[in-house]
Design a protein around this motif. Structure first.
Motif: not given
Lengths: 113, 117
Positions: A88, A4, A90, A104-109, A9
């Protein structure tokens, strides 16, 4: 492929800005999820889409607006956010018939200034 | 309503040793799923292992295994031969199978595991 992807980022935005978060998967999953996660806390479910239809909205403020344009893509539109929305974000997906696992994806901070 | 409890906020283990993370849950359902997710400092949530409640056999994935005690509603994770890359926050999670494609994950509060060299 159990990937994903999420873009961007990192995102810094002012309280009057409009921005969008993007999530993509090509695993044929038909359920997609948005979570919000604060530091050292578990993820909190925000929205669930099933077969491109919104099926769960966990009483999220209207300044967060989800969109699922097709079975591979999930967006989260942000407008007039507050500093406490910094977190974060997700994205996850799952296949309704091939298993219950959410990937899960790596997320957006996100930082709201 | 289902709840998941992780009573160990932080744990530490020496490299190559074995560590066990605890998780208990509460549900009135007979069939459900349990998961352990790992979230390293790089932040991506990774599925470590899953257990189906109707299966008596404990799940294993390489160095990771679970001790599933259904009657006690306990689901602990054992990590053997700990490696530095195992340093992460570990979340235990519960899922009811009765919600169709939109099953909700119920997470515990997490255990921060540090593997020391």
């Amino acid at each position: 492929d159990t990937e994903v992807t999420q873009t961007p980022k990192h995102l810094v935005m002012g309280m009057t800005n409009k921005k969008s978060l993007k999530c993509e998967q090509h695993m044929g999953h038909r359920a997609m999820y948005w979570y919000k996660q604060k530091a050292k806390k578990p993820p909190e479910l925000m929205f669930v889409y099933s077969y491109e239809k919104l099926s769960i909205n966990e009483s999220v403020p209207s300044r967060f607006s989800p969109e699922c344009p097709n079975s591979s893509l999930l967006n989260l539109h942000l407008h007039a956010l507050q500093p406490e929305d910094s977190a974060l974000y997700l994205c996850a997906s799952s296949h309704p018939r091939q298993g219950v696992e959410q990937y899960f994806g790596p997320g957006t901070r996100l930082t709201v200034t | 309503a289902q709840t998941v409890t992780q009573s160990q906020p932080e744990m530490s283990v020496q490299e190559a040793e074995t560590v066990t993370l605890s998780c208990t849950y509460d549900t009135s359902e007979n069939n459900y799923y349990l998961f352990w997710y790992k979230q390293p400092p790089s932040r991506q949530m990774i599925l470590v292992i899953r257990q189906e409640a109707y299966k008596q056999q404990n799940a294993t994935e390489n160095r990771f295994s679970v001790n599933f005690q259904k009657a006690a509603k306990s689901f602990s994770l054992k990590i053997s031969d700990s490696q530095l890359g195992d340093t992460a926050m570990y979340f235990c999670a519960f899922m009811s199978p009765y919600g169709g494609a939109t099953n909700k994950l119920i997470f515990g509060t997490g255990t921060l595991l540090a593997v020391q060299p």
